[in-house]
Design an enzyme around this catalytic site. Structure first.
Site, PDB file in Angstrom:
ATOM      1  N   SER A  27       0.825  -1.074  -0.102  1.00 24.25           N
ATOM      2  CA  SER A  27       0.058   0.005  -0.118  1.00 24.25           C
ATOM      3  C   SER A  27       0.841   1.018   0.072  1.00 24.25           C
ATOM      4  O   SER A  27       1.944   1.027   0.187  1.00 24.25           O
ATOM      5  CB  SER A  27      -1.022   0.026   1.232  1.00 24.25           C
ATOM      6  OG  SER A  27      -0.145   0.276   2.404  1.00 24.25           O
ATOM      7  N   ILE A  28       0.159   2.405  -0.193  1.00 23.21           N
ATOM      8  CA  ILE A  28       0.913   3.568  -0.189  1.00 23.21           C
ATOM      9  C   ILE A  28       1.401   4.024   1.226  1.00 23.21           C
ATOM     10  O   ILE A  28       2.395   4.883   1.264  1.00 23.21           O
ATOM     11  CB  ILE A  28       0.004   4.695  -0.715  1.00 23.21           C
ATOM     12  CG1 ILE A  28       0.545   6.027  -0.845  1.00 23.21           C
ATOM     13  CG2 ILE A  28      -1.282   5.084   0.471  1.00 23.21           C
ATOM     14  CD1 ILE A  28      -0.368   7.183  -1.250  1.00 23.21           C
ATOM     15  N   LYS A  29       1.065   3.306   2.130  1.00 21.20           N
ATOM     16  CA  LYS A  29       1.583   3.688   3.516  1.00 21.20           C
ATOM     17  C   LYS A  29       2.887   3.234   3.781  1.00 21.20           C
ATOM     18  O   LYS A  29       3.533   3.749   4.938  1.00 21.20           O
ATOM     19  CB  LYS A  29       0.716   2.700   4.564  1.00 21.20           C
ATOM     20  CG  LYS A  29      -0.882   3.428   4.672  1.00 21.20           C
ATOM     21  CD  LYS A  29      -1.110   4.723   5.322  1.00 21.20           C
ATOM     22  CE  LYS A  29      -2.571   4.992   5.352  1.00 21.20           C
ATOM     23  NZ  LYS A  29      -2.756   6.560   6.211  1.00 21.20           N
ATOM     24  N   ASP A  30       3.596   2.315   2.910  1.00 27.05           N
ATOM     25  CA  ASP A  30       4.688   2.168   3.160  1.00 27.05           C
ATOM     26  C   ASP A  30       5.899   3.345   3.089  1.00 27.05           C
ATOM     27  O   ASP A  30       6.798   3.455   3.795  1.00 27.05           O
ATOM     28  CB  ASP A  30       5.439   0.999   1.996  1.00 27.05           C
ATOM     29  CG  ASP A  30       4.694  -0.293   2.089  1.00 27.05           C
ATOM     30  OD1 ASP A  30       4.111  -0.444   3.128  1.00 27.05           O
ATOM     31  OD2 ASP A  30       4.983  -1.008   1.187  1.00 27.05           O
TER      32      ASP A  30
ATOM     33  N   ALA B  61       5.616   5.356   6.459  1.00 29.49           N
ATOM     34  CA  ALA B  61       5.907   4.514   7.430  1.00 29.49           C
ATOM     35  C   ALA B  61       7.533   4.529   7.626  1.00 29.49           C
ATOM     36  O   ALA B  61       8.019   4.665   8.583  1.00 29.49           O
ATOM     37  CB  ALA B  61       5.229   3.188   7.314  1.00 29.49           C
TER      38      ALA B  61
END
Length: 363
Positions: A21-24, A27
């Protein structure tokens, strides 16, 4: 679903990041900044409140770097997301106490902050209140989009929750390409853009306040999409276009189809697809679950295009819809590391307001 006489809709598809996901992006940026600042030490503990994707990203990073990871989720988190977090070795706490808006965000965040204050060598990335979240997308994601579509981009659309990706990307474009329309998408029932709070099923979006990562004056339009429309659109894109996406991305794709009819056909509409639909097998792609929610399992191309045609913006002046609640910083006991990061970034962003050639923005 996009027609030749409309602006071309393109998806920025984030499914193929290592954690899916884009959250990588945010994070890793938050973790590496914390390591550099000395806020996160070898063998330390990462503690975060997440509906799924950010928690998965942190669990993956923690496994690779040797950190203990504790993720606080809620009952809306999908079984697939829970399994992925646990698969990477994270400890998962399901928070079932609702907050005063009927959601779980405040109770999750408050408990995460308390645990971080009690557990030695713990660090809270704090995606909701930490401006490093939007900085990651300002420095990385936005530049990718700009370089890939420079001169042809008419509008950019993404969902809003913690405000990181929309906040960072909108700040970049309003600095370097202010002609691009920036559109935020939320769920009906969330009050990021004001309105009445109510329960909603779409994961990965929504808060009961406007997040500090998001400057609403950088947005041109705000849309709110119903759960039924978001889920139906995501399913239709899988069946008729071969593109897997989650419900929040389905909401964005619906708005993209709307805007494609309104802007110059020679331009492009970029829509963020934050993750893949395979994380929603037990909800979005489960016919029994969908029928139980009262959602369509058979919506076709014509149905989705009609939904897009009927869609109207929640606001054409999002800055007038602010629902900021700065008192939450104190009441939720936002960590000192977040406050320090925000103070440093505030000074840095003031310097960046002087427009510079885009190739120099990382200098």
């Amino acid at each position: 679903m996009n027609r030749s006489d409309e602006a071309q809709v393109l998806f920025k598809y984030e499914r193929y990041n290592p954690g899916g996901s884009i959250k990588d992006r945010a994070a890793l940026y938050l973790v590496e900044t914390a390591e550099r600042k000395g806020w996160l030490k070898p063998g330390g503990t990462l503690i975060e409140s997440s509906s799924g994707n950010f928690g998965i990203s942190l669990a993956m990073i923690g496994a690779a770097k040797g950190y203990r990871v504790i993720i606080l989720v809620d009952p809306k988190t999908t079984p697939a997301n829970l399994a992925l977090m646990k698969g990477f070795g994270a400890e998962v706490i399901v928070v079932t106490e609702q907050d005063d808006s009927g959601s779980y965000h405040k109770t999750r965040i408050a408990l995460a902050n308390r645990l971080a204050s009690e557990i030695p060598d713990a660090y809270r990335p704090d995606q909701c209140f930490n401006l490093l979240n939007q900085e990651a997308h300002y420095r990385g994601t936005a530049r990718e989009i700009f370089e890939q579509c420079s001169g042809k981009l008419g509008a950019f659309i993404t969902a809003v929750s913690t405000g990181g990706q929309l906040g960072g990307i909108s700040r970049f474009f309003k600095t370097y390409a202010p002609q691009v329309q920036i559109v935020g998408v939320d769920a009906i029932g969330s009050t990021i853009f004001g309105g009445e709070a109510d329960a909603y099923r779409t994961p990965g979006v929504g808060l009961s306040w406007t997040p500090v990562n998001l400057t609403l004056s950088n947005l041109d339009y705000a849309y709110k999409v119903s759960d039924a429309a978001a889920f139906a659109t995501a399913r239709a894109f899988a069946r008729h276009e071969g593109i897997l996406m989650g419900p929040s991305s389905g909401a964005c794709a619906l708005v993209a189809l709307k805007l494609a009819r309104q802007i110059d056909p020679k331009q492009k509409v970029i829509c963020m697809i934050s993750d893949g639909g395979d994380r929603y097998i037990h909800t979005l792609f489960d016919d029994e679950w969908m029928r139980g929610q009262g959602f369509s399992t058979t919506a076709g191309i014509a149905d989705i295009r009609n939904l897009a045609y009927e869609l109207e913006p929640w606001s054409e002046s999002p800055s007038e819809c602010a629902n900021e609640k700065m008192s939450l910083i104190e009441s939720l006991h936002v960590p000192q590391t977040t406050l320090l990061a925000n103070a440093e970034l505030h000074i840095k962003q003031m310097r960046q307001e002087k427009k510079a050639p885009v190739n120099a923005f990382l200098d």
